[in-house]
Write a protein that holds these residues in place. Structure first.
Motif, mmCIF file in Angstrom:
data_model
loop_
_atom_site.group_PDB
_atom_site.id
_atom_site.type_symbol
_atom_site.label_atom_id
_atom_site.label_comp_id
_atom_site.label_asym_id
_atom_site.label_seq_id
_atom_site.Cartn_x
_atom_site.Cartn_y
_atom_site.Cartn_z
ATOM 1 N N LEU A 164 0.905 -1.292 -0.120
ATOM 2 C CA LEU A 164 0.055 0.010 -0.147
ATOM 3 C C LEU A 164 1.001 1.244 -0.182
ATOM 4 O O LEU A 164 0.350 2.117 -0.683
ATOM 5 N N LEU B 91 -3.900 -4.594 -1.551
ATOM 6 C CA LEU B 91 -4.263 -3.602 -2.761
ATOM 7 C C LEU B 91 -5.532 -3.692 -3.295
ATOM 8 O O LEU B 91 -6.301 -2.755 -3.531
ATOM 9 N N ALA C 39 -7.732 1.041 4.712
ATOM 10 C CA ALA C 39 -6.506 0.137 5.061
ATOM 11 C C ALA C 39 -6.441 -0.550 6.532
ATOM 12 O O ALA C 39 -5.691 -1.523 6.445
#
Length: 404
Positions: free
Chosen positions: A35, A243, A252
């Motif tokens: 990320l 992802l 996240a």
């Protein structure tokens, strides 16, 4: 309890807590390395997972030097040096994020991976410093530390990834420096003692065979293919999963929790995998692991709800555990004690090289063809491994029948 067992228990607890603390750096890198790479890249995101590849390459390159340094310098000094390497990597990665530089960030994770190679030696140190009756329990203590890592690392990410805003993820990689410092303080409690040479067997009356003869044995080849296949598929899907989750609109934090469940599934069964291998046979357990990897891909292809991602990641961890640990046990049956170093060295070179490549390709495949294609690739690789394993079993049965 004898004084030797008390000292072994004390050492194992220190090493286990170090696994939980310093090992959390690995969890941070694996859960958000891709990320952060995605965040640093411009329009072309195909190299987003290169930081995770850097971490894997660093761990592979430092594996032998780390073991040699610990044997020479002793457990306390050797492992404390490893925490210094981890801290330097954290500083480089954090600095690269503040400057918006992608390749220095990759280098930072490579250095953290070098520190991770020292963490991989903790379980061997626990065993080498324990009397025979306590070795298995000492290893279990360190493995329990790995389970704690699965919780600590992702939680650190959740609470720190916006700590140094507006620079996304910088707080999490700065936390690696703190973890390394705490780990060094913990390791300073060890009583200095050179590592034993438990891994170096005494001569057993047999001379060492050439490496080519060892690695061309059908059982070695089958075990290598199944072990590398299991580990590479795990790395491939795990690296691409965060992802994909963020790409599907999840946060996240949710992606990080998915990796947390995955890592717990990787290490949790280790306490009884050995007993399952003993009861049902190593080939069966490897086959079950490969089937679990297929199930992981099947669940992932069913949809893109959060439960699809998390369930597939849990199955991915379980499949890795059965497939890789079983294949490792198969490899151990194919060489003599005097051949251990070169056989394991070749195995690990092929293994980590393939794992590094798979983590790099995860970003390329995801960027070019998406999450579905990434999971479709699991099927042919897992089926190939099952076919090789099946051929080995059939061949062994034919030889046994012929001898009978």
């Amino acid at each position: 309890m004898s004084p030797a067992e008390r000292e072994a228990r004390r050492t194992a607890l220190i090493l286990a807590s170090s696994q939980a603390i310093v090992g959390s750096a690995s969890s941070i890198c694996l859960s958000i390395g891709g990320l952060a790479g995605y965040y640093l890249l411009a329009a072309d995101k195909s190299l987003a997972t290169a930081p995770v590849t850097g971490f894997n390459v660093g761990m592979a390159l430092a594996a032998l030097p780390a073991a040699a340094l610990i044997r020479r310098a002793g457990t306390r000094s050797g492992f404390m040096f490893g925490t210094l390497v981890t801290a330097i990597g954290g500083v480089i990665a954090t600095s690269a994020l503040f400057q918006g530089l992608f390749w220095p960030f990759v280098i930072g994770l490579l250095v953290v991976g070098g520190g991770g190679a020292f963490v991989q030696q903790l379980r061997f140190a626990a065993a080498d410093n324990a009397p025979p009756a306590f070795k298995a329990r000492a290893i279990s203590f360190v493995m329990a530390g790995g389970l704690i890592t699965a919780v600590i690392g992702p939680q650190i990410v959740i609470f720190t990834h916006e700590l140094l805003a507006p620079v996304q993820f910088a707080g999490s990689f700065a936390a690696i420096v703190v973890l390394a410092a705490i780990g060094a303080l913990n390791l300073s409690l060890l009583r200095e003692r050179p590592m034993g040479h438990a891994g170096v067997a005494a001569a057993d009356g047999h001379s060492a065979r050439p490496l080519a003869e060892i690695i061309t044995q059908p059982r070695f080849l089958a075990a290598l293919i199944c072990g590398v296949g299991s580990f590479a598929l795990m790395s491939f899907v795990m690296t691409g999963a965060p992802l994909a989750m963020v790409g599907c609109g999840f946060s996240a934090d949710e992606a990080t929790l998915g990796i947390s469940w995955h890592v717990m599934a990787m290490f949790g069964p280790s306490f009884f995998t050995g007993r399952l291998i003993h009861r049902f046979g190593v080939e069966r357990i490897v086959a079950i692991g490969l089937l679990l990897l297929i199930a992981c891909a099947a669940i992932a292809l069913m949809g893109i709800e959060l439960w699809h991602f998390w369930t597939s990641l849990i199955l991915l961890g379980l499949g890795w555990n059965f497939g890789f640990i079983g294949a490792t046990a198969m490899v151990a049956d194919t060489y003599r004690p005097v051949e251990k170093a070169k056989a394991q060295g070749f195995h690990d070179f092929v293994l980590f090289g393939t794992v590094a490549f798979s983590s790099l390709m995860a970003g390329t495949v995801y960027n070019a063809w998406g999450w579905e294609m990434l999971n479709w690739i699991v099927f042919p690789v897992a089926v190939l491994c099952l076919a090789v394993l099946g051929a080995l079993v059939l061949s062994s049965r034919k030889r046994e029948t012929a001898r009978a």
